[in-house]
Design a protein around this motif. Structure first.
Motif, PDB file in Angstrom:
ATOM      1  N   HIS A   1      28.882  45.307  41.298  1.00  0.00           N
ATOM      2  CA  HIS A   1      28.863  43.981  40.756  1.00  0.00           C
ATOM      3  C   HIS A   1      30.140  43.385  41.657  1.00  0.00           C
ATOM      4  CE1 HIS A   1      32.754  44.964  38.858  1.00  0.00           C
ATOM      5  NE2 HIS A   1      32.190  46.119  38.340  1.00  0.00           N
ATOM      6  N   PRO A   2      30.033  42.149  41.665  1.00  0.00           N
ATOM      7  CA  PRO A   2      30.938  41.144  42.646  1.00  0.00           C
ATOM      8  C   PRO A   2      32.542  41.206  42.102  1.00  0.00           C
ATOM      9  CG  PRO A   2      29.655  39.869  41.313  1.00  0.00           C
ATOM     10  CD  PRO A   2      29.178  41.140  41.008  1.00  0.00           C
ATOM     11  N   MET A   3      32.962  41.740  41.083  1.00  0.00           N
ATOM     12  CA  MET A   3      33.937  41.392  40.455  1.00  0.00           C
ATOM     13  C   MET A   3      35.186  42.398  41.069  1.00  0.00           C
ATOM     14  SD  MET A   3      32.873  40.478  36.444  1.00  0.00           S
ATOM     15  CE  MET A   3      31.587  41.758  36.579  1.00  0.00           C
ATOM     16  N   ALA A   4      36.326  42.190  40.723  1.00  0.00           N
ATOM     17  CA  ALA A   4      37.478  43.213  41.025  1.00  0.00           C
ATOM     18  C   ALA A   4      37.978  43.587  39.942  1.00  0.00           C
ATOM     19  CB  ALA A   4      38.309  42.437  41.974  1.00  0.00           C
ATOM     20  N   TYR A   5      38.795  44.516  40.012  1.00  0.00           N
ATOM     21  CA  TYR A   5      39.376  45.277  38.823  1.00  0.00           C
ATOM     22  C   TYR A   5      41.286  45.053  39.053  1.00  0.00           C
ATOM     23  CZ  TYR A   5      35.333  47.480  37.413  1.00  0.00           C
ATOM     24  OH  TYR A   5      34.024  47.801  36.965  1.00  0.00           O
ATOM     25  N   ILE A   6      41.963  44.844  38.071  1.00  0.00           N
ATOM     26  CA  ILE A   6      43.300  44.909  37.982  1.00  0.00           C
ATOM     27  C   ILE A   6      43.623  46.201  37.137  1.00  0.00           C
ATOM     28  CG2 ILE A   6      43.503  42.901  36.617  1.00  0.00           C
ATOM     29  CD1 ILE A   6      46.207  42.505  37.560  1.00  0.00           C
ATOM     30  N   PHE A   7      44.294  46.986  37.417  1.00  0.00           N
ATOM     31  CA  PHE A   7      44.903  48.301  36.648  1.00  0.00           C
ATOM     32  C   PHE A   7      46.040  48.373  36.278  1.00  0.00           C
ATOM     33  CE2 PHE A   7      40.825  50.572  38.824  1.00  0.00           C
ATOM     34  CZ  PHE A   7      39.916  50.017  38.130  1.00  0.00           C
TER      35      PHE A   7
END
Length: 540
Positions: A258-264
């Motif tokens: 998918h085109p989203m990013a993650y912040i962990f």
């Protein structure tokens, strides 16, 4: 200094005078040169290496407010950055675009109420026109939950933006040059002597030749070298200090579709990002480590690789292993020293220090030529920093001071020749890509989209009147033709294969060692390229 005759890669051809000499070809120096040139001042900028070769090509490549800075009560900085997000997104829709971020909730870390409160502030500290607000999602049902461990059932989604950081620097300097500035890469300022009414500087070009430059004002925008340049080349006593903090990133094969990013969120209270990168990869970073070595030689170390793999693996169902890493990069962030013990907590705000006096040996002061030193900063706020710098310098120079960059497009940002009136930056780019396909149906879609992303409305300077792929010249490496290399060497200061493969584009990531070497050999064979030529009127 308004003359724009072609100059060779050897740097300035003759002694020169100007209103402002800017030292440093990173994002802050580029932004300041552009703003001042647009106000009608005579500007010379020198950069000792390639444009954006160091810190400004080594960011996490985000246009963001800095959600985590709210925990450190940096409300003013966050608001300033949030306002700038949309200003920048509208200025160059080909190299900047909106990006949605997903934060999986870890119950052992920040509580839900704290995250919601932070996102509420993030949504409302500044007006939004382009970016949607935050939301809560059920990761068991949402596509963003698929690559994550099943334990993460709740997530928070919010908006920020993506930027091609190195291209942002180049576009600012293209605009500065079109407005009369003279840009000299691989040209070091080896000496700057301060007088009462001006500076006498000596620039050393790549061939070792020396040029004298007389300037009314000196701008020290040397990034991590700011303190060193002030002391060693400008012979001034520094009043501020820098914390040099190394940020490292790893690139692995694509972890999600998918085109989203993650912040962990991490147990050490830091965060890392996992971001879609170059179609086939995922970018993971960054670290915050005190840097004590040579500024230009920052490299990721084994412990940083281990840290990023470990923290990403806390969230992804498929572990990130050291052997998965296909590329790394590191940069040194020049942060304003605020005496914080934790490198992650050091402010990302900036300070513009203008001096019009010099100290005598007895401690008294005497009038001296103006000096502006730039301390700290982040890529998101570069335009505002440059505007404030110009506002400070113009009165000193008795020059009219009217800011102009807030609503102005960067080179390539004007897509109207293809799409007509703009609507929304992200939608406009997709319309542009479709129109480009209709106008040049012979362009392979992958190549077409990359050229559209890199050059926007300036793509005709490469494609020109070509009617077929062979009209772009020999394919030196996959999807890289001679027409593009000629453009980059003639207009964008590219001098080596690395300039093209890792800064003007990221094609090096997609190529084998032999293919990268072929690009380097092309530059070695080519005749000495010229400094960027004057562009045709109306090309922006």
């Amino acid at each position: 200094m308004h003359a724009r005759a072609n100059a060779s890669a050897a740097g300035p051809a003759a002694d020169a005078s100007c209103d402002v000499l800017v030292v440093g070809g990173g994002i802050n120096g580029a932004g300041i040169a552009r703003d001042l040139a647009g106000r009608g001042l005579r500007v010379v900028l020198c950069e000792k290496d390639d444009l954006a070769q160091h810190t400004s090509s080594s960011s996490t490549k985000l246009i963001h407010g800095g959600l985590r800075y709210l925990e450190y009560y940096e409300f003013s900085l966050v608001r300033k950055a949030l306002i700038e997000r949309e200003v920048l997104l509208k200025s160059a829709p080909h190299i900047m675009w909106p990006l949605r971020f997903v934060m999986p909730h870890d119950r052992s870390l920040r509580p839900v109420w704290m995250i919601r409160a932070g996102l509420f502030l993030y949504d409302h500290l500044a007006r939004r026109e382009v970016l949607p607000g935050s939301a809560t999602v059920d990761l068991r049902m949402h596509e963003a939950g698929e690559p994550l461990k099943p334990v993460y059932t709740k997530g928070f989604v919010y908006s920020d933006g993506w930027v091609d950081d190195a291209r942002l620097v180049v576009l600012n300097l293209l605009d500065a040059q079109q407005r009369g500035a003279r840009i000299h890469t691989r040209t070091r300022c080896i000496e700057a002597r301060r007088g009462t009414t001006g500076w006498q500087a000596v620039l050393e070009g790549p061939g070792g030749e020396h040029t004298k430059v007389t300037a009314r004002v000196l701008v020290n925008a040397a990034g991590p070298w700011t303190e060193q340049f002030l002391r060693e080349q400008a012979h001034q006593r520094g009043t501020k200090g820098l914390r040099l903090v190394k940020g490292s990133h790893i690139v692995v094969k694509k972890m999600f579709d998918h085109p989203m990013a993650y912040i962990f969120q991490n147990p050490d209270k830091r965060i890392i990002f996992a971001i879609p990168y170059e179609q086939d990869y995922t970018l993971i970073g960054t670290t915050d480590v005190e840097h004590h070595g040579a500024v230009g030689e920052a490299r990721i170390d084994d412990s940083e690789i281990g840290y990023l793999c470990e923290q990403a693996s806390r969230y992804f169902a498929k572990p990130v292993r050291r052997e998965d890493v296909v590329w790394t990069y590191s940069g040194v962030r020049p942060l304003l020293d605020d005496a914080s013990g934790d490198p992650s907590a050091v402010t990302r705000d900036y300070l513009l220090d203008v001096s019009t006096q010099q100290s005598n040996e007895d401690g008294s002061k005497r009038p001296a030529a103006p000096l502006l030193s730039v301390w700290g900063g982040k890529i998101t706020t570069f335009r505002k920093l440059a505007e404030e710098a110009a506002d400070l310098l113009c009165p000193v120079l008795n020059h009219p001071s009217i800011g102009w960059t807030a609503g102005e497009l960067l080179p390539g940002g004007d897509l109207s020749a293809y799409i007509g009136a703009p609507q929304r930056p992200d939608v406009d780019f997709e319309r542009f890509d479709q129109a480009l396909g209709q106008r040049h149906p012979w362009l392979p879609p992958v190549l077409r989209r990359r050229l559209a992303r890199n050059y926007g409305g300036r793509i005709d300077l490469i494609v020109g009147r070509a009617q077929r792929l062979s009209d772009l010249g020999e394919e030196i490496a996959p999807h890289l033709h001679e027409a593009e290399l000629h453009y980059l060497s003639q207009h964008e200061w590219a001098r080596t294969g690395d300039d093209v493969l890792w800064r003007r584009t990221k094609l090096g990531l997609h190529m084998s060692a032999s293919q990268r070497e072929a690009v380097s050999r092309w530059f070695e064979r080519a005749h000495e390229p010229t400094q960027p030529a004057t562009l045709a009127a109306g090309v922006r």
